[in-house]
Design an enzyme around this catalytic site. Structure first.
Site, short mmCIF file in Angstrom:
data_model
loop_
_atom_site.label_atom_id
_atom_site.label_comp_id
_atom_site.label_asym_id
_atom_site.label_seq_id
_atom_site.Cartn_x
_atom_site.Cartn_y
_atom_site.Cartn_z
N TYR A 55 -3.50 0.73 -9.43
CA TYR A 55 -3.06 -0.07 -9.12
C TYR A 55 -3.02 -1.93 -10.15
CZ TYR A 55 -3.51 2.16 -4.96
OH TYR A 55 -4.01 3.75 -3.75
N HIS A 121 -9.84 9.37 -6.91
CA HIS A 121 -8.83 8.81 -6.54
C HIS A 121 -7.73 10.45 -6.98
CE1 HIS A 121 -5.17 5.52 -7.22
NE2 HIS A 121 -5.01 6.98 -6.16
#
Length: 344
Positions: A55, A121
């Site tokens: 992010y 992830h």
């Protein structure tokens, strides 16, 4: 009235009904506004925050806020295995060393001493199951043993792949983060809740707006939903506007009102978005909106609309293209530097 906290599965974590999704800060150009959102959320009792190296600026922005807050006032999760890069070939690295280094870097950027949860992830993008079992998870277990993380998690879109790793892993999986699988357009998470409960795995829901699909603005260009799903969502949004409300209100209420799901991550880029979401979470929907929510689900999404496998196929196609370009460049350079012996 601030949000009450409840226990997350079999962990010792007590978290708010809704968490702050750090992906909203991925492209945030104003750190002051981002910090206002984070501080306001915590003040409201939203004590769970999720982020990731993927992010972009998210971890750094949070790192400007969290060190000024008592460590027992918030629960923070980050991720490993995926990071932002301009080179698609560097997006994923599930090797032992990369996982170890990613965890250390996240703790350093966040300034939080340890992570409450670390998720591997988007495991569906791992090149093999074996690398997750033999490298990623052992590295996470080592981090847990050393106190750098409290709980080990997996994140991903395909529910069956999450379940597969839970069954195969020697490392205990404590938490899963699943996104876009309990929304107005896709309720498939419900079919897997019993599996996770039987394996003592806590569940975190994320993205009640289905990554922008269930909004007036519609999904971003990279969204993997099919044209049919995008059209259904656009029609649903228009239908809600005609009824005097917004699809996002219905979507948020739907995803956060199931008592089987302890928390849902929601991204808020501005204070206005945060306040609008808090209004739904605290005050609920009126009777007309509740009836409309049911109508929207039955009229536009009578069956689950997912895009499972589409994102993976797009990724591997791009990887193949980039590897072919790199290979062609390599051979061109080889040919250019080869000394050719002339004929006599």
């Amino acid at each position: 009235m601030t949000f009450k906290h409840q226990k997350l599965g079999k962990t010792k974590l007590n978290i708010s009904k809704v968490g702050l999704g750090g992906a909203a800060f991925m492209h945030h150009s104003n750190s002051k506004n981002a910090k206002e959102v984070i501080n306001a959320a915590i003040k409201e009792g939203i004590n769970y925050i999720d982020t990731s190296p993927w992010y972009r600026r998210s971890e750094a922005l949070l790192g400007e806020v969290l060190p000024h807050i008592s460590r027992n006032k918030y629960v923070i999760s980050s991720k490993c295995g995926r990071k932002f890069s301009d080179d698609i070939l560097e997006w994923f690295d599930f090797s032992y060393d990369s996982i170890r280094d990613s965890i250390n870097m996240s703790i350093q950027k966040l300034g939080c001493k340890y992570l409450d949860i670390c998720f591997c992830h988007d495991i569906e993008f791992a090149p093999t199951v074996e690398i997750l079992l033999s490298e990623s998870l052992p590295a996470m277990q080592e981090a847990k043993n050393s106190g750098k993380i409290k709980y080990i998690g997996l994140s991903g879109y395909p529910l069956e792949k999450l379940k597969q790793i839970i069954e195969l892993a020697d490392v205990k999986i404590d938490v899963v983060l699943t996104y876009c699988r309990y929304t107005l357009n896709d309720r498939s998470l419900l079919d897997s809740l019993s599996f996770f409960e039987e394996h003592d795995v806590a569940v975190i829901n994320a993205s009640p707006f289905a990554m922008g699909l269930l909004t007036d603005a519609g999904p971003p260009s990279w969204h993997s939903a099919t044209p049919e799903t995008k059209a259904a969502a656009a029609e649903a949004a228009e239908y809600c506007r005609d009824q005097g409300t917004e699809l996002t209100r219905l979507a948020l209420y739907f995803s956060t009102s199931n008592p089987q799901i302890p928390t849902t991550l929601v991204g808020c880029q501005t204070l206005e978005e945060l306040r609008a979401n808090i209004d739904v979470l605290k005050n609920g929907l009126n009777q007309e909106e509740l009836m409309l929510m049911t109508t929207v689900k039955e009229k536009f999404f009578p069956e689950n609309h997912s895009w499972e496998g589409i994102g993976e196929d797009k990724y591997w196609a791009k990887v193949k293209k980039e590897m072919e370009k790199a290979s062609n460049l390599f051979w061109k350079m080889q040919n250019a530097t080869t000394v050719k012996t002339p004929f006599n």
